[in-house]
Scaffold this motif. Structure first.
Motif, mmCIF file in Angstrom:
data_model
loop_
_atom_site.group_PDB
_atom_site.id
_atom_site.type_symbol
_atom_site.label_atom_id
_atom_site.label_comp_id
_atom_site.label_asym_id
_atom_site.label_seq_id
_atom_site.Cartn_x
_atom_site.Cartn_y
_atom_site.Cartn_z
ATOM 1 N N GLY A 23 0.811 -1.208 0.000
ATOM 2 C CA GLY A 23 0.000 0.000 0.000
ATOM 3 C C GLY A 23 0.845 1.259 0.000
ATOM 4 O O GLY A 23 0.556 2.222 -0.723
ATOM 5 N N ALA A 24 1.906 1.259 0.785
ATOM 6 C CA ALA A 24 2.780 2.437 0.861
ATOM 7 C C ALA A 24 3.463 2.708 -0.474
ATOM 8 O O ALA A 24 3.598 3.867 -0.884
ATOM 9 C CB ALA A 24 3.823 2.242 1.961
ATOM 10 N N MET A 25 3.898 1.667 -1.157
ATOM 11 C CA MET A 25 4.543 1.853 -2.462
ATOM 12 C C MET A 25 3.566 2.439 -3.476
ATOM 13 O O MET A 25 3.936 3.285 -4.285
ATOM 14 C CB MET A 25 5.109 0.521 -2.969
ATOM 15 N N LYS A 26 2.322 1.998 -3.422
ATOM 16 C CA LYS A 26 1.311 2.543 -4.334
ATOM 17 C C LYS A 26 1.020 4.001 -3.996
ATOM 18 O O LYS A 26 0.877 4.832 -4.895
ATOM 19 C CB LYS A 26 0.036 1.700 -4.271
ATOM 20 N N LEU A 27 0.926 4.303 -2.704
ATOM 21 C CA LEU A 27 0.669 5.682 -2.294
ATOM 22 C C LEU A 27 1.831 6.610 -2.651
ATOM 23 O O LEU A 27 1.624 7.793 -2.905
ATOM 24 C CB LEU A 27 0.404 5.748 -0.789
ATOM 25 N N PHE A 51 -10.409 4.336 -7.684
ATOM 26 C CA PHE A 51 -9.988 2.992 -7.288
ATOM 27 C C PHE A 51 -8.508 2.984 -6.920
ATOM 28 O O PHE A 51 -8.119 2.402 -5.895
ATOM 29 C CB PHE A 51 -10.256 1.999 -8.424
ATOM 30 N N ALA A 52 -7.687 3.634 -7.751
ATOM 31 C CA ALA A 52 -6.247 3.680 -7.503
ATOM 32 C C ALA A 52 -5.923 4.422 -6.208
ATOM 33 O O ALA A 52 -4.914 4.137 -5.569
ATOM 34 C CB ALA A 52 -5.529 4.333 -8.683
ATOM 35 N N MET A 53 -6.766 5.338 -5.806
ATOM 36 C CA MET A 53 -6.547 6.064 -4.553
ATOM 37 C C MET A 53 -7.050 5.250 -3.356
ATOM 38 O O MET A 53 -6.440 5.277 -2.288
ATOM 39 C CB MET A 53 -7.242 7.419 -4.606
ATOM 40 N N ALA A 54 -8.140 4.524 -3.529
ATOM 41 C CA ALA A 54 -8.745 3.790 -2.415
ATOM 42 C C ALA A 54 -8.028 2.475 -2.101
ATOM 43 O O ALA A 54 -7.916 2.098 -0.928
ATOM 44 C CB ALA A 54 -10.217 3.517 -2.710
ATOM 45 N N LEU A 55 -7.550 1.782 -3.125
ATOM 46 C CA LEU A 55 -6.963 0.465 -2.903
ATOM 47 C C LEU A 55 -5.765 0.485 -1.952
ATOM 48 O O LEU A 55 -5.726 -0.304 -1.001
ATOM 49 C CB LEU A 55 -6.595 -0.199 -4.226
ATOM 50 N N PRO A 56 -4.782 1.364 -2.139
ATOM 51 C CA PRO A 56 -3.656 1.336 -1.197
ATOM 52 C C PRO A 56 -4.053 1.726 0.225
ATOM 53 O O PRO A 56 -3.464 1.224 1.191
ATOM 54 C CB PRO A 56 -2.646 2.322 -1.791
ATOM 55 N N VAL A 57 -5.040 2.591 0.354
ATOM 56 C CA VAL A 57 -5.528 2.949 1.690
ATOM 57 C C VAL A 57 -6.151 1.720 2.346
ATOM 58 O O VAL A 57 -5.912 1.438 3.531
ATOM 59 C CB VAL A 57 -6.531 4.123 1.623
ATOM 60 N N LEU A 58 -6.923 0.966 1.569
ATOM 61 C CA LEU A 58 -7.531 -0.260 2.088
ATOM 62 C C LEU A 58 -6.465 -1.287 2.454
ATOM 63 O O LEU A 58 -6.564 -1.950 3.491
ATOM 64 C CB LEU A 58 -8.507 -0.841 1.056
ATOM 65 N N GLU A 59 -5.441 -1.409 1.631
ATOM 66 C CA GLU A 59 -4.347 -2.339 1.948
ATOM 67 C C GLU A 59 -3.675 -1.959 3.264
ATOM 68 O O GLU A 59 -3.433 -2.829 4.111
ATOM 69 C CB GLU A 59 -3.302 -2.335 0.830
ATOM 70 N N CYS A 60 -3.387 -0.696 3.437
ATOM 71 C CA CYS A 60 -2.731 -0.236 4.670
ATOM 72 C C CYS A 60 -3.655 -0.407 5.883
ATOM 73 O O CYS A 60 -3.203 -0.812 6.968
ATOM 74 C CB CYS A 60 -2.295 1.222 4.534
#
Length: 101
Positions: A23-27, A51-60
């Motif tokens: 998630g951090a790498m995507k953010l 989606f690209a903004m929400a997914l890494p937040v959800l992963e973290c």
């Protein structure tokens, strides 16, 4: 047969670290990740950025949830859902003959 608590803790922490790092790498580079999402060609164009903004937040969030006993089960279900979604996205593209994304 029960799992040794030390092994269960190690596995939980390892999974949390993997998903937090992902998630951090995507953010860290949302523009690059948005391009990757778009390249899968699974979402309408207007959904790619949210989606690209929400997914890494959800992963973290799921990674953090694994570290808290009260939320561990729900976080594990969220991670299971994420893994199923990732697998489905890859499978759909492989079925389309798209092997280089």
């Amino acid at each position: 047969m029960a799992i040794d608590p030390a092994i269960a803790t190690l596995a939980t922490v390892a999974l949390a670290v993997i998903f937090a790092a992902s998630g951090a790498m995507k953010l860290a580079d949302l523009e690059l990740f948005e391009g990757a999402v778009a390249n899968y060609r699974l979402l309408p164009h207007w959904m790619e950025k949210p989606f690209a903004m929400a997914l890494p937040v959800l992963e973290c969030a799921a990674a953090a949830g694994l570290l808290i006993a009260a939320t561990r089960a729900r976080a594990a279900l969220a991670i299971l859902a994420l893994l199923a979604m990732f697998t489905g996205a890859v499978a759909i593209n492989l079925a389309r003959g798209r092997t280089n994304i």
